[in-house]
Each structure stands twice: as C-alpha cells, then as structure tokens.
Enzyme design. Structure first.
Site, PDB file in Angstrom:
ATOM      1  N   LYS B  87       0.686  -1.025  -0.036  1.00 11.72           N
ATOM      2  CA  LYS B  87      -0.061  -0.070  -0.024  1.00 11.72           C
ATOM      3  C   LYS B  87       0.807   1.118  -0.115  1.00 11.72           C
ATOM      4  O   LYS B  87       0.583   2.331  -0.373  1.00 11.72           O
ATOM      5  CB  LYS B  87      -0.994  -0.109   1.230  1.00 11.72           C
ATOM      6  CG  LYS B  87      -2.133  -1.122   1.029  1.00 11.72           C
ATOM      7  CD  LYS B  87      -3.072  -0.583   0.021  1.00 11.72           C
ATOM      8  CE  LYS B  87      -4.200  -1.868  -0.077  1.00 11.72           C
ATOM      9  NZ  LYS B  87      -5.050  -1.409  -1.161  1.00 11.72           N
ATOM     10  N   GLU B 109      -9.740   5.980   2.972  1.00  8.53           N
ATOM     11  CA  GLU B 109     -10.558   4.969   3.444  1.00  8.53           C
ATOM     12  C   GLU B 109      -9.653   3.619   3.778  1.00  8.53           C
ATOM     13  O   GLU B 109      -8.630   3.520   3.333  1.00  8.53           O
ATOM     14  CB  GLU B 109     -11.653   4.468   2.436  1.00  8.53           C
ATOM     15  CG  GLU B 109     -11.075   3.513   1.472  1.00  8.53           C
ATOM     16  CD  GLU B 109     -10.241   4.148   0.477  1.00  8.53           C
ATOM     17  OE1 GLU B 109     -10.110   5.226   0.385  1.00  8.53           O
ATOM     18  OE2 GLU B 109      -9.395   3.405  -0.148  1.00  8.53           O
ATOM     19  N   SER B 376       1.657  -9.573  -1.042  1.00  6.39           N
ATOM     20  CA  SER B 376       1.381  -8.243  -0.985  1.00  6.39           C
ATOM     21  C   SER B 376       1.553  -7.566   0.531  1.00  6.39           C
ATOM     22  O   SER B 376       1.635  -6.306   0.519  1.00  6.39           O
ATOM     23  CB  SER B 376       0.186  -8.017  -1.277  1.00  6.39           C
ATOM     24  OG  SER B 376      -0.925  -8.784  -0.811  1.00  6.39           O
TER      25      SER B 376
END
Lengths: 267, 394
Positions: B87, B109, B376
């Site tokens: 991210k 969010e 990830s």
C-alpha cells in the site's frame, strides 16, 4: 410542453417560486409515501422529488442515508418507487414528479427499460446524482425521447463551461447544490448562492431550483428570492425520523413545515 | 488504456456528483503534469528506495516449490516494505502529489487498515493532517492497525452506516471530500474510484511488476509463466500484472475472496460471481442484486471485503487477458499456514488467498516453469483474527 416546463412557466407568470419537497420512497413505510405526496400537494407544493432508496447514497448526509436504510428494510426498490409514482398519478395529473437517486439501480434495470418504465409511470424528470453529463448521453437521449426531463446538478465550484453543458443537456430545471457538502448540511451562505446564481442565469434560461441547506421558512424565503425554486429534503425526513412510531404525526409536522415555507415564500 | 475520460472498454469513467468534478479535474491535471516531471519522479524514486526500502526482493521459495512438486514459486516480497504491505507504494506517490498541489489535509478509507497505516505514515512524515475512515466492523477486527494509525497522529473515524466495512468507509470519505474539497486530498487506496484514480494507483503500484520482471530475468534468465495475486479492489494485482500485459505468454491470475464459498452467496468475488454496475465513481463488476442495491460481502480478510473491483480488472476479465479465480476462507487459512511453516514467512490473510491458489496451481505445472506470487502484505496484523479463529486467547 412537459409538465415541469408548464409548471415553471405558470409560476413565473404568477411571480411565484416553486416549493419542491424531497421524500424517500418507502420511508418510514411503503404505505406512507403516496398519501404523503397527495398531502404535500394540498399544502401547496409545486413539484415532488421522490428519492429512490439506494444502499450506498454517497452524496447524502446521515438523515437521508437512514431514510434509505429504513426504506430498503421494507424491500423498496426502483421498481416499487415507479409503482408509487404511477399510483400517485392516478389521482393527480398536474403535479410534476421527479425521481432522484443513484445510477446503479438504473444500470441494473437497463437504460431503455428504465426510460420505458418512467414513461409508463408518467414520471416528469429524473435526477441521477452520480451521473454527470459526460456519461449521460445515452441515458439522456432515451429519457428525452419519452418525454422525461433529465435534470442535472450544478455546484458552487462549477465552471462556466459546465454550466453551459448542463444548460444544453438538461431540461425541466437545474438543481443547484447551494453548498459544498452533503444533503442536510447547515452552512448555507446566501451571498455566495446569490453570486453564483447570477453567473448561472447569465448562461441559461432553464429554471434553477436550489437545494442543500433549506430547512425552515426563513431559508426557504431567502432561497426563493434568488432562484426559481427551493428544494427541502432532510428537514422533512427529520420529522419522519422523530416520529417513527407515529407516522401520522410525522405527516402533520411535515405539512406544518411546508405550509410555513409556502407562506414565507409567497409573502 | 484508459482513454482520456478514464474508460477501460465499457468500464471505469467518472461517475460522481457535480461538486467532485472540479477537484477530480484538478487532480487529473496535476497527475498528468507531475508524471512527466523529472523532479517529481526523482523525489518519488528516492522515497521508494530510502524510505520504503525498495526494491523489494523476489524470493525463490525452493522448499515450498519442492514440497508442491511442480512449478518454481517466486514470492514478490511486498510484505517487507515499510509499514508491511504494497500500500505504501501508492501513498508515497499520492502524498507527494498532494504536497505539490498545496493540499494541507489528507483523507483515506481503509479496510484491513494497511492503506490507512500507509497513509497515516506518509502524512506524519510530510506534516499533513490525516483523517482515516474505517468501517466499525473493521475497526473491531483490525484494532492493532487502528492503534498504529492513532500513534502516527491520524484521526480514525469508525463508520457506522451500511455494512460498516470498506465500502461504507469509501462512502464516508467521499462525503468528507465533497465537504472539504478546497484543502483536502483524498488518497484512495485501490484501483477503484473515479478517473484518474484507477490509472494513477496502477501507475504507482506498477513498480511491483517492473521490478519482478527484471528480477526474474536476472535470477531465472527468463520471464515467468504465471503471475498470481489476490484481488479485493485489485491494486497489488494490477501493480504486478501491468508491466506484463503485453507479454502474452505470461498468464495473469487474480484470486478473489470466496468467503464461505461462491455458491453460498457469502463472498467478495464480483469478477467471478457479480455483474457490471456503477459504484464509487466507476463502472465495473459489482456484488449487486437484481434491483441494483449493493450486497453485503463476506471474507475473513478485511482487505478483500469489498463489493467492487478496479475497472481495469473488469476489462482484463472480459478480454480474457487475465483469469480470475476464487479461494474460500478455509483454503486461505491453509495457504497461510503452508507458507508460514514451509518458508518461515507469515503472510497477510489477503495474500494468503494468492498462496492458496498457488498451492493448487503449482502441482499442475512443470518443474521448469515459474510462478511469481505477490506476497502483498505481512500477517502481523492478523494475529488476533487467527488466534480467535483457532480458539486461542492472546
């Protein structure tokens, strides 16, 4: 001429402004809506915006979000909203009805089926919050070919270019969102609205209804002094929410508020 | 792809209320400008190297490959990035953009909290106010990440509307943005939202695929045969896939969350079992009923618990360039344990879906074939969920 055009022309001739209430179809209960619509007409409203419940009302504040949730709990849908509008139309051929909602229920039905259904229900306008004009070409053409006015939003930060775009594609009226925010917000600035309306009016002769932040007789009167109509939504739905056990009382309070707005706007 | 208005075939686009059109146009103009600005790119690259820790390793999981008895499995170690997931690749880029645009307030969010943490992290570093919206259900199941965000100085708002998960957090962030458009930059964490977000987030995440390609060529001397990544909104998957889209011999496989199983209806697999529609600013595959109302989703993994998916994935599905499969909660747990025990790496529950599918895929392939799996995120944030599931009190 469309029912909305006829209505705004008659109002202009009489030197009056449109009072436009918004309620969510099926809130607090499906039995409530059609009789509420008729009662609002008796109280002197000019156009009714009927909210189509949606699971994810991104542009709405908490009051209208909860109205959608209550309606959906009763299995409300776009189809049932159209049925309610048709039911209302059986005994009221004069008052324009505008559906206001989000795009996904219309996508699920299909644009052409929706346009046909809107025509059958004798709907006068459709305002789709998350469908800007660039993406609305196909849907707009289908609605217009069936005599339904596509209604667009303008905002405080809309450019001249976008004002011209809405004026070219929209009909019936343009809904001016009076503030940056969601429905039911409280920071209306009349001077700002007045300045923006002058800019918009310079580009279009389509009537301008103003909403967001209209909550009582005083704000309705101020707004009516600027635009061609005032839209009131969250303030009405708050009455429903305050009287969930007594819908008749909610109805009385809504009528009392609309009556006071009507009187203030006409004085 | 996409076209000037953000379309990937019939998907994508800009579907928002009018008040958001000007800030989206402003963002798009700034993005196009800085994407071509060598100073901006140099600043971002330096941050990715020295702050995030890139390049992330491509690790040959030899023991696990041997155990499965088929293809060679390489893990792209996004779990080793600062803050523990992919991210941050995107939040570094968007925060630098916010700074150049003169915005003083950041909103985001988050579902699992990884994007929220990555956003709060870059906001802290740049001294920007930060508000993170998170569904109340996710606040409860990812409390460690909530605490991390608070430590970093962010305000975490628990969203109580709707299903109280990621989609409702997105609704609330959009409401905030529409109210505070003048000073606020909305850092969307996935390849969803109105244009330019799907393209912009993809471009910031594509470093995953670019590095993987180069590392695979260096280590194995050739391109991989298949790429596997989990898909919620789809940012880690598109980041890995994008640089390989024109390499038609490389299979692209996205793994959606099947929750209790797609047949039960309790899942988060719009590409496998949804239908096209419009939500959160773009047209894509959605979990929606016959009336167009959004259906509540289910997944053990908060980061995959979302009813939509990036519009480029919808397009890759329709064109057949990528294949989308699904993995249940229970299968994901098997993937979680397998990687942990075989390689000493604890994956996030999101990434565990990709691991579980790799366990099915690898044995069907030859030993000289190569799979790159996107690891990830790391699993530290999921310890409470795992312990609870296994009846252990921490």
């Amino acid at each position: 001429m469309s029912r909305l055009a006829t209505k705004f022309e008659a109002l202009a001739k009489a030197g009056r402004k449109a009072l436009i209430p918004f309620i969510t179809a099926g809130d607090p209960h499906p039995d409530f809506t059609v009789s509420m619509m008729h009662a609002m007409v008796e109280a002197g409203v000019d156009v009714i915006e009927l909210g189509v419940p949606f699971s994810d009302p991104m542009a709405d504040g908490p009051v209208i979000q909860r109205a959608s949730e209550r309606a959906l709990a009763h299995k409300m849908s776009l189809r049932r909203t159209l049925q309610m509008a048709a039911e209302f139309r059986k005994t009221d051929q004069q008052t324009p009805v505008v559906l206001m909602g989000y795009l996904n229920p219309i996508e699920a039905m299909g644009y052409e089926d929706f346009a046909n259904a809107a025509q059958r229900a004798d709907i006068d306008g459709v305002l789709t919050v998350d469908l800007p004009p660039e993406e609305a070409v196909e849907c707009c053409a289908l609605l217009k070919s069936r005599g339904v006015d596509p209604i667009f939003l303008l905002a405080p930060n809309s450019s001249d270019e976008r004002i011209k775009m809405m004026a070219a594609m929209g009909s019936g009226y343009i809904y001016y969102v009076s503030l940056k925010g969601v429905t039911g917000a409280g920071h209306l600035n009349i001077q700002d609205v007045e300045a923006k309306l002058q800019q918009i009016k310079a580009s279009t002769s389509v009537p301008i209804a103003i909403g967001f932040g209209v909550k009582d007789a005083e704000t309705a009167k101020l707004i009516a002094g600027i635009g061609d109509g005032a839209v009131v939504g969250s303030a009405l739905i708050s009455k429903i929410e305050a009287n969930l056990d007594e819908p008749e009382r909610a109805k009385d309070e809504i009528i009392a508020l609309l009556t006071s707005m009507r009187r203030a706007m006409d004085s | 792809m996409p076209d000037a208005r953000g379309h990937f075939g019939p998907y994508g686009g800009i579907f928002v209320a009018e008040t958001l059109i000007p800030p989206i146009q402003e963002l798009n103009a700034a993005y196009q400008r800085y994407l071509a600005d060598p100073d901006f790119i140099a600043e971002m690259d330096a941050d990715l190297q020295h702050y995030v820790g890139r390049p992330s390793p491509l690790y040959h999981a030899e023991r696990w490959s041997r155990e499965l008895g088929g293809a060679q499995i390489y893990l792209k170690r996004e779990d080793l990035n600062h803050t523990g997931s992919h991210k941050i690749n995107n939040t570094v880029g968007q925060a630098l953009l916010a700074k150049r645009m003169g915005k003083t307030r950041i909103i985001a969010e988050t579902g699992a909290g990884q994007h929220g943490v990555a956003t709060a992290t870059v906001a802290a570093r740049l001294g920007l106010e930060c508000v993170v919206y998170m569904g109340a259900v996710d606040v409860a199941r990812q409390s460690l990440n909530v605490y991390r965000m608070k430590l970093l100085g962010a305000t975490v708002v628990a969203v109580e509307s709707g299903s109280k998960t990621l989609k409702d957090a997105l609704n609330e962030a959009l409401r905030d943005w529409v109210t505070n458009v003048d000073n606020t930059f909305y850092i969307i964490g996935t390849v969803a939202g109105p244009h330019p977000y799907p393209a912009m987030v993809r471009d910031f995440q594509a470093i995953i695929g670019r590095e993987s390609k180069q590392q695979c060529l260096e280590q194995a001397g050739r391109l991989p045969d298949a790429l596997v990544a989990c898909v919620g909104g789809g940012s880690n998957a598109i980041g890995l896939f994008y640089p390989f889209i024109d390499d038609s011999a490389v299979k692209l496989i996205g793994v959606e969350a099947a929750g209790d199983g797609v047949a039960t209806g309790r899942h988060s697999a719009p590409l496998c079992a949804g239908r096209p529609g419009v939500l959160h600013g773009n047209r894509t595959y959605l979990m929606s009923d016959d009336d167009g109302e959004i259906i509540e989703t289910h997944s053990i993994s908060a980061g995959l618990d979302y009813p939509g998916v990036g519009p480029e994935h919808a397009w890759l599905k329709d064109t057949g360039r990528a294949e989308y499969v699904n993995i249940t909660d229970n299968e994901a747990l098997e993937g979680f344990h397998a990687l942990t025990r075989m390689e000493g790496i604890i994956p996030a529950l999101e990434s565990s879906h990709a691991m579980a599918y790799t366990m099915k895929l690898a044995p069907t392939m030859r030993q000289d074939e190569i799979i790159i799996v996107n690891l990830s995120g790391r699993g530290d944030k999921d310890m409470q969920t795992m312990a609870k599931r296994e009846g252990i009190e921490l």
